[in-house]
Design an enzyme around this catalytic site. Structure first.
Site, PDB file in Angstrom:
ATOM      1  N   ASP A 172      33.560  28.495  35.394  1.00  0.00           N
ATOM      2  CA  ASP A 172      34.974  29.178  34.242  1.00  0.00           C
ATOM      3  C   ASP A 172      35.003  28.250  33.843  1.00  0.00           C
ATOM      4  O   ASP A 172      36.183  27.273  35.261  1.00  0.00           O
ATOM      5  CB  ASP A 172      34.582  30.667  34.557  1.00  0.00           C
ATOM      6  N   ASP A 209      29.587  42.126  28.601  1.00  0.00           N
ATOM      7  CA  ASP A 209      31.389  41.693  29.275  1.00  0.00           C
ATOM      8  C   ASP A 209      31.735  43.819  29.138  1.00  0.00           C
ATOM      9  O   ASP A 209      32.091  44.372  27.674  1.00  0.00           O
ATOM     10  CB  ASP A 209      32.641  41.438  29.046  1.00  0.00           C
TER      11      ASP A 209
END
Lengths: 219, 257
Positions: free
Chosen positions: B12, B131
């Site tokens: 990330d 998600d």
């Protein structure tokens, strides 16, 4: 120092960065050129035919740019490496996109893995397998200089939904299995082609590319 | 001979640094993306996923340079996600050396984008990133909904139905993140992973919640995932990718060692 040239044939079908970067990474004295210019390709010492995407678009561009004739010429004498769809394009015909005639360099058909595809051996027996065949799978080698220094049954990175069903068993230089047996590599004389992506296959893949750049085209 | 299950370390990246948050907040610095990617490559990672979580779009050029630097030195597949909103974004990332691009919120606002992208570049380089948050209550059959904006905004979209639709539209792989589990280190949402993996015919990458090596094995064995993604257990040196693979193999899972 006289440097050799490796031409990566660019026929507009996407990402050639990986293949050319990996070739550059393993080469000591070879200049890697990404090109569609027939003259440059015909002058090169080694030629790579890569490919991604759908077969009809690939063959369409190959013919439109005259790459078919260039490949036929190269295949007469120079070390030539087909990668993924580049390998499939060298076969007689593909079932993809309702059927596409290919370059007919190798005897055989490009077929769909099937939906559903059911595993037939080992841990995959009876299991419904995902298509595309995506990830690291083993290749059972048939003796060839391009496997030098690579352990038999080493894993390479594959991404494909169609596979090569080679008609001439003596041309199969690597056996793969995913639900069914398929040709992971084919070869004849100075031409070699692989279904997997050597440029994405870590050490084994880089070794194969280095072997190719060192190859004089003798089987 | 069988296809190996993949282990995918995830980077990330925020403003050019690898970070890791707990449930999308509380960011910890974990290093330079290029160095981190090289380390995982040496440890035997099967792929690398690079998620650009920089809030502003000002830093796209930085991201492209990093992807180029990674692709010059790391010869395993590289997926790039975060801020992929149009065909041009995909082309830029592929030209920079990415092999696949992960599309998330742009697919929610315009599902046809996934179809266009798959037609243009081929399904093999289009990953649908989802998600998911559980919306069913304890004891009810599992139900998950897609949330955007770091998990704050519900969309009303059912996760399993969405995964089927997006793969019908041409997405070649599903990156499935449980937002309930992400950063919590108590394991994947196995029920979610299994529900999606059994519903679609393309590979599913389980993501969110890995705290130990057994969690990775559970994602494959019980969750039926084709690949498992983890970040913090690798970033902070708790485990190497090699150790993760050895553990998975000891659990009878086919891996590339």
């Amino acid at each position: 120092m006289s440097s050799k040239i490796c031409a990566v044939i660019d026929y507009g079908m996407g990402n050639l960065h990986s293949a050319s970067k990996a070739l550059e990474f393993v080469s000591d004295n070879t200049q890697v050129l990404v090109t569609s210019d027939p003259e440059t390709i015909l002058k090169a010492d080694h030629v790579v035919l890569p490919g991604v995407g759908a077969m009809r678009d690939c063959m369409g561009e190959i013919k439109r740019l005259g790459v078919d004739q260039v490949v036929a010429e190269v295949a007469k004498s120079k070390p030539l490496l087909g990668i993924c769809v580049g390998m499939q394009a060298m076969m007689n015909h593909s079932q993809e996109n309702n059927g596409v005639d290919c370059l007919k360099h190798f005897e055989g058909e490009v077929e769909f893995f099937g939906n559903p595809l059911i595993g037939t051996q080992g841990s995959e027996d009876g299991v419904k397998l995902k298509v595309p065949h995506m990830g690291w799978n083993q290749v059972k080698q048939v003796a060839h200089p391009l496997w030098n220094g690579i352990e038999d049954e080493a894993r390479f990175y594959f991404v494909h939904s169609y596979f090569v069903n080679a008609k001439n068993p003596s041309q199969v230089k690597g056996h793969g299995h995913y639900g069914k047996d398929f040709a992971a590599a084919v070869g004849q004389d100075n031409v070699f082609a692989v279904q997997f992506h050597p440029e994405k296959s870590h050490k084994a893949g880089l070794q194969l590319l280095q072997n190719f750049l060192n190859w004089d085209g003798q089987p | 001979m069988a296809l190996a299950k993949r282990i995918i370390p995830c980077l990330d990246v925020d403003n050019g640094r690898v970070v890791k948050g707990v449930q999308f907040v509380d960011i910890r610095d974990a290093g330079d993306p290029v160095e981190v990617a090289k380390r995982y490559d040496q440890q035997g990672a099967d792929e690398i996923t690079f998620l650009d979580i920089t809030a502003s779009s000002d830093n796209r050029a930085t991201t492209i340079h990093m992807v180029e630097a990674i692709a010059d030195q790391v010869f395993i597949p590289l997926t790039v996600g975060g801020g992929i909103r149009c065909i041009e974004d995909i082309r830029n990332m592929l030209n920079a050396g990415a092999d696949k691009t992960a599309i998330n919120s742009a697919a929610i606002s315009n599902p046809e984008f996934v179809k266009q992208a798959a037609e243009k570049f081929g399904s093999q380089c289009i990953v649908i990133a989802i998600d998911a948050k559980k919306v069913s209550k304890e004891g009810e059959p599992g139900k998950w909904e897609i949330f955007t904006h770091g998990g704050r905004k519900p969309t009303g979209i059912d996760v399993v139905e969405w995964a089927i639709k997006m793969t019908d539209f041409g997405a070649g792989e599903v990156l499935l993140t449980s937002m309930d589990q992400d950063g919590v280190k108590s394991g994947f949402d196995i029920e979610l992973t299994r529900a999606v993996s059994e519903a679609v015919n393309v590979p599913v990458i389980a993501s969110g919640g890995v705290g130990n090596l057994q969690h990775l094995a559970d994602g494959v064995t019980n969750g039926k995932a084709d690949a498992v993604l983890a970040a913090s257990i690798f970033h902070f040196g708790e485990y190497t990718v090699q150790q993760a693979k050895e553990h998975m193999r000891s659990e009878g899972i086919e891996v590339r060692l």
